[in-house]
Design a protein around this motif. Sequence first.
Motif, short mmCIF file in Angstrom:
data_model
loop_
_atom_site.label_atom_id
_atom_site.label_comp_id
_atom_site.label_asym_id
_atom_site.label_seq_id
_atom_site.Cartn_x
_atom_site.Cartn_y
_atom_site.Cartn_z
N GLU A 116 3.40 40.67 16.03
CA GLU A 116 2.33 39.98 16.74
C GLU A 116 1.56 40.88 17.69
O GLU A 116 0.42 40.58 18.05
CB GLU A 116 2.91 38.79 17.51
CG GLU A 116 3.54 37.72 16.63
CD GLU A 116 2.53 37.12 15.66
OE1 GLU A 116 1.33 37.04 16.03
OE2 GLU A 116 2.93 36.75 14.55
N ARG A 117 2.18 42.00 18.12
CA ARG A 117 1.50 42.86 19.07
C ARG A 117 0.33 43.60 18.43
O ARG A 117 -0.54 44.11 19.12
CB ARG A 117 2.48 43.86 19.69
CG ARG A 117 3.05 44.87 18.71
CD ARG A 117 3.88 45.92 19.47
NE ARG A 117 3.05 46.68 20.38
CZ ARG A 117 2.37 47.78 20.03
NH1 ARG A 117 2.43 48.21 18.79
NH2 ARG A 117 1.65 48.42 20.91
N PHE A 118 0.31 43.68 17.10
CA PHE A 118 -0.78 44.37 16.42
C PHE A 118 -1.93 43.37 16.24
O PHE A 118 -2.00 42.65 15.25
CB PHE A 118 -0.31 44.91 15.08
CG PHE A 118 0.82 45.89 15.19
CD1 PHE A 118 0.58 47.21 15.55
CD2 PHE A 118 2.13 45.49 14.95
CE1 PHE A 118 1.63 48.12 15.67
CE2 PHE A 118 3.17 46.39 15.06
CZ PHE A 118 2.93 47.70 15.43
N ARG A 119 -2.80 43.32 17.24
CA ARG A 119 -3.82 42.27 17.30
C ARG A 119 -5.16 42.69 16.68
O ARG A 119 -5.77 41.92 15.97
CB ARG A 119 -4.04 41.84 18.75
CG ARG A 119 -2.79 41.25 19.39
CD ARG A 119 -3.05 40.84 20.83
NE ARG A 119 -1.86 40.30 21.46
CZ ARG A 119 -1.44 39.05 21.33
NH1 ARG A 119 -2.14 38.21 20.60
NH2 ARG A 119 -0.35 38.63 21.93
N SER A 120 -5.58 43.89 16.96
CA SER A 120 -6.90 44.32 16.47
C SER A 120 -6.84 44.68 14.98
O SER A 120 -5.76 44.97 14.45
CB SER A 120 -7.39 45.52 17.27
OG SER A 120 -6.60 46.66 16.98
N ASP A 177 -5.43 48.16 14.48
CA ASP A 177 -3.97 48.23 14.56
C ASP A 177 -3.32 47.71 13.29
O ASP A 177 -2.35 48.27 12.77
CB ASP A 177 -3.47 47.43 15.76
CG ASP A 177 -3.79 48.10 17.08
OD1 ASP A 177 -4.10 49.30 17.05
OD2 ASP A 177 -3.74 47.41 18.12
N LYS A 178 -3.87 46.63 12.76
CA LYS A 178 -3.31 46.04 11.53
C LYS A 178 -3.45 47.00 10.35
O LYS A 178 -2.52 47.17 9.55
CB LYS A 178 -4.01 44.72 11.21
CG LYS A 178 -3.69 43.59 12.18
CD LYS A 178 -4.44 42.33 11.78
CE LYS A 178 -3.99 41.13 12.58
NZ LYS A 178 -4.30 41.27 14.01
N THR A 223 -2.92 36.07 9.69
CA THR A 223 -3.57 36.18 10.99
C THR A 223 -5.03 35.76 10.88
O THR A 223 -5.75 36.20 9.99
CB THR A 223 -3.49 37.63 11.50
OG1 THR A 223 -3.98 38.51 10.48
CG2 THR A 223 -2.06 38.01 11.83
N ALA A 280 -7.57 36.61 12.58
CA ALA A 280 -8.55 37.67 12.79
C ALA A 280 -8.89 38.40 11.49
O ALA A 280 -9.95 39.01 11.37
CB ALA A 280 -8.03 38.67 13.82
N CYS A 281 -7.98 38.35 10.53
CA CYS A 281 -8.19 39.08 9.28
C CYS A 281 -8.60 38.09 8.20
O CYS A 281 -7.77 37.58 7.44
CB CYS A 281 -6.90 39.81 8.89
SG CYS A 281 -7.16 41.13 7.70
#
Length: 444
Positions: free
Chosen positions: A124-128, A131-132, A158, A160-161
Amino acid sequence: MNRTKGDEEEYWNSSKFKAFTFDDEDDELSQLKESKRAVNSLRDFVDDDDDDDLERVSWTGEPVGSRTRPGSFQSLSDALSDTPAKSYAPELGRPKGEYRDYSNDWSPSDTVRRLRKGKVCSLERFRSLQDKLQLLEEAVSMHDGNVITAVLIFLNLTPACLPEILFRELEVRQIALRHLIHFLKEIGDQKLLLDLFRFLDRTEELALSHYREHLNIQDPDKRKEFLKTCIGLPFSAEDSAHIQDHYTLLERQIIIEANDRHLESAGQTEIFRKHPRKASILNMPLVTTLFYSCFYHYTEAECNGTISAHRNLRLLDKQYVLTALAARAKLRAWNDVDALFTTKNWLGYTKKRAPIGFHRVVEILHKNNAPVQILQEYVNLVEDVDTKLNLATKFKCHDVVIDTCRDLKDRQQLLAYRSKVDKGSVEEEKIDALLSSSQIRWKN
């Protein structure tokens, strides 16, 4: 040995066994802790003179005071002011790695390595997006399909993706793309798979994925209509023929099933009374459908699709003959078997012909308990002499063996076969007559 109150409390509140936890301790740390407990347990076995030097250690590995006499412990202030006692095991503290576990402060490469070892860690810490994608790059470089799939699942879940963003990034990462396609096929996520193929402009794979959706349609009429919509999709020439055959076969099966269900329930058709159906014909393979039709509807070939299935669905002659032979032999319909192999030339002459070879015909007939006369007729049609003799001997076609030995002028083989027939039988008399004949010029 009498225990003091302090000893009793320590006895009941301690254990030789470590309780199971989900903490991800390093193996080296666990071994050091166990070694320290083992060393400190020696206090029960050393002399009283050494008791002053023994140290009590808590579960965290920190000293909690020095033992001076059995049952008598120093106060906390005394323990802090005293000179440290001799330690039988090193002082243990938590390694930095454990604190990183709790803070979840792992780099992409560290995270991938832990995933590969089967260790639990949060993504979960890989947000951007950056980072992913870096996490995905590390997973691909590790060449571990399970890790790549785990990261792809995380990316797909996620918000965001978005799918189109994920598809665009995967288009330049072919290894990850192949893993995602395989995963979506395994879990049956047809919607996302179709979206992916549509984005990649893979029209043929898109068509095949759409075609696979027929497996989820249980109603035969609805499945038939769905297959009809697949006929115009951009398949290869071979696949287009397969789709057309599938539609035609299911269409024929629906007609046969409705008709046979009615005949069976009416109870007026002899073959359904003698041989009740064991299952529905719907959605069965082509060869199974052909066997069914040859078994129940052989004389109604054109209306029920026995011959037309063979012609229209491009079934090989060998497959058709083998299937029809098995069905008619099972019913002991020997006239139909004979007609199956009888052909006429343009002059009207008849001849026996078997695309599967007459040796296989003999084996199938014997399996279905064909009479010896029927077997002998087809054994005689086997062209290879050695194969013919082996089959005739195996299935006790005596006349074929005797006549073949005579034609080969093989006296020794005929004499050896004489011991295999019954005493005083017609076959024995025939062999004796041949052996005593002066008109045969034996080669041995």
